[in-house]
Write a protein that holds these residues in place. Structure first.
Motif, PDB file in Angstrom:
ATOM      1  N   PRO A  50       0.811  -1.221   0.000  1.00  0.00           N
ATOM      2  CA  PRO A  50       0.000   0.000   0.000  1.00  0.00           C
ATOM      3  C   PRO A  50       0.845   1.271   0.000  1.00  0.00           C
ATOM      4  O   PRO A  50       0.344   2.346  -0.301  1.00  0.00           O
ATOM      5  CB  PRO A  50      -0.827  -0.103   1.284  1.00  0.00           C
ATOM      6  N   GLY A  51       2.136   1.158   0.292  1.00  0.00           N
ATOM      7  CA  GLY A  51       2.993   2.346   0.323  1.00  0.00           C
ATOM      8  C   GLY A  51       3.420   2.819  -1.047  1.00  0.00           C
ATOM      9  O   GLY A  51       3.424   4.013  -1.336  1.00  0.00           O
ATOM     10  N   CYS A  52       3.752   1.882  -1.924  1.00  0.00           N
ATOM     11  CA  CYS A  52       4.249   2.246  -3.254  1.00  0.00           C
ATOM     12  C   CYS A  52       3.367   1.709  -4.377  1.00  0.00           C
ATOM     13  O   CYS A  52       3.607   1.997  -5.541  1.00  0.00           O
ATOM     14  CB  CYS A  52       5.677   1.741  -3.439  1.00  0.00           C
ATOM     15  N   ASP A  53       2.369   0.930  -4.033  1.00  0.00           N
ATOM     16  CA  ASP A  53       1.445   0.314  -4.983  1.00  0.00           C
ATOM     17  C   ASP A  53       2.159  -0.625  -5.957  1.00  0.00           C
ATOM     18  O   ASP A  53       1.682  -0.864  -7.054  1.00  0.00           O
ATOM     19  CB  ASP A  53       0.639   1.373  -5.735  1.00  0.00           C
ATOM     20  N   GLN A  54       3.305  -1.144  -5.553  1.00  0.00           N
ATOM     21  CA  GLN A  54       4.034  -2.116  -6.367  1.00  0.00           C
ATOM     22  C   GLN A  54       3.876  -3.500  -5.748  1.00  0.00           C
ATOM     23  O   GLN A  54       3.580  -3.637  -4.566  1.00  0.00           O
ATOM     24  CB  GLN A  54       5.527  -1.751  -6.453  1.00  0.00           C
ATOM     25  N   GLU A  55       4.112  -4.510  -6.549  1.00  0.00           N
ATOM     26  CA  GLU A  55       3.952  -5.878  -6.077  1.00  0.00           C
ATOM     27  C   GLU A  55       5.127  -6.303  -5.198  1.00  0.00           C
ATOM     28  O   GLU A  55       6.272  -5.941  -5.466  1.00  0.00           O
ATOM     29  CB  GLU A  55       3.855  -6.820  -7.278  1.00  0.00           C
ATOM     30  N   ILE A  56       4.817  -7.033  -4.145  1.00  0.00           N
ATOM     31  CA  ILE A  56       5.828  -7.688  -3.325  1.00  0.00           C
ATOM     32  C   ILE A  56       5.864  -9.119  -3.843  1.00  0.00           C
ATOM     33  O   ILE A  56       4.898  -9.869  -3.690  1.00  0.00           O
ATOM     34  CB  ILE A  56       5.468  -7.677  -1.830  1.00  0.00           C
ATOM     35  N   TYR A  57       6.936  -9.496  -4.484  1.00  0.00           N
ATOM     36  CA  TYR A  57       7.022 -10.797  -5.136  1.00  0.00           C
ATOM     37  C   TYR A  57       7.282 -11.915  -4.124  1.00  0.00           C
ATOM     38  O   TYR A  57       7.900 -11.681  -3.082  1.00  0.00           O
ATOM     39  CB  TYR A  57       8.136 -10.791  -6.183  1.00  0.00           C
ATOM     40  N   PRO A  58       6.840 -13.124  -4.443  1.00  0.00           N
ATOM     41  CA  PRO A  58       7.171 -14.267  -3.581  1.00  0.00           C
ATOM     42  C   PRO A  58       8.688 -14.363  -3.406  1.00  0.00           C
ATOM     43  O   PRO A  58       9.445 -14.117  -4.345  1.00  0.00           O
ATOM     44  CB  PRO A  58       6.631 -15.470  -4.361  1.00  0.00           C
ATOM     45  N   GLY A  59       9.113 -14.671  -2.211  1.00  0.00           N
ATOM     46  CA  GLY A  59      10.540 -14.772  -1.914  1.00  0.00           C
ATOM     47  C   GLY A  59      11.156 -13.470  -1.450  1.00  0.00           C
ATOM     48  O   GLY A  59      12.341 -13.432  -1.120  1.00  0.00           O
ATOM     49  N   THR A  60      10.370 -12.394  -1.402  1.00  0.00           N
ATOM     50  CA  THR A  60      10.873 -11.086  -0.972  1.00  0.00           C
ATOM     51  C   THR A  60      10.540 -10.864   0.496  1.00  0.00           C
ATOM     52  O   THR A  60       9.370 -10.929   0.897  1.00  0.00           O
ATOM     53  CB  THR A  60      10.232  -9.957  -1.803  1.00  0.00           C
ATOM     54  N   ALA A  61      11.548 -10.589   1.296  1.00  0.00           N
ATOM     55  CA  ALA A  61      11.315 -10.280   2.710  1.00  0.00           C
ATOM     56  C   ALA A  61      10.524  -8.972   2.805  1.00  0.00           C
ATOM     57  O   ALA A  61      10.748  -8.043   2.025  1.00  0.00           O
ATOM     58  CB  ALA A  61      12.637 -10.157   3.447  1.00  0.00           C
ATOM     59  N   HIS A  62       9.587  -8.911   3.750  1.00  0.00           N
ATOM     60  CA  HIS A  62       8.768  -7.715   3.934  1.00  0.00           C
ATOM     61  C   HIS A  62       8.170  -7.745   5.337  1.00  0.00           C
ATOM     62  O   HIS A  62       8.556  -8.583   6.152  1.00  0.00           O
ATOM     63  CB  HIS A  62       7.681  -7.638   2.854  1.00  0.00           C
TER      64      HIS A  62
END
Length: 92
Positions: A50-62
Motif C-alpha cells: 500500500p505504500g508504493c502500490d508495487q507488487e511484493i514478489y514471492p521470496g521477498t522479505a517484507h
C-alpha cells in the motif's frame, strides 16, 4: 502373462513453512502498530504494497502490519522500506 506389482506413490510430506519473525508493537504518531517481519523463505504469495502500490514478489522479505487496536483482518503487507518511510511521503 505376468502382472507387474502396482506401485503406489506416497505423498511427499510438505516442507515446513519458514517461521515468521516475532511480532512487536511500534509506536508511531498515527498510533500503535503490530509489526511482524516475513523472511523471504516464508513469503510464498504476491502482495500489493500500500505504500508504493508495487507488487511484493514471492521470496521477498517484507513486513505485515496492522493497527494494535484492530485485529489481524486489518493486516497489510508492506515493503520494509515503504513502511519505515510512510510518514515522509507527500499526500496524493
Amino acid at each position: 502373462m505376468s502382472v507387474s506389482p502396482r506401485k503406489t506413490r506416497r505423498p511427499r510430506p510438505s516442507a515446513p513453512a519458514a517461521p515468521l519473525g516475532p511480532e512487536r508493537i511500534e509506536e508511531w504518531p498515527d498510533g500503535d502498530w503490530v509489526i511482524r517481519p516475513v523472511p523471504g523463505a516464508a513469503a510464498t504469495k504476491a502482495y500489493r504494497c500500500p505504500g508504493c502500490d508495487q507488487e511484493i514478489y514471492p521470496g521477498t522479505a517484507h513486513v505485515v502490519v496492522w493497527p494494535n487496536h484492530a485485529g489481524v483482518a486489518s493486516r497489510r503487507h508492506w515493503h520494509t522500506v515503504c513502511w519505515q518511510r510512510r510518514l515522509q511521503r507527500r499526500p496524493g
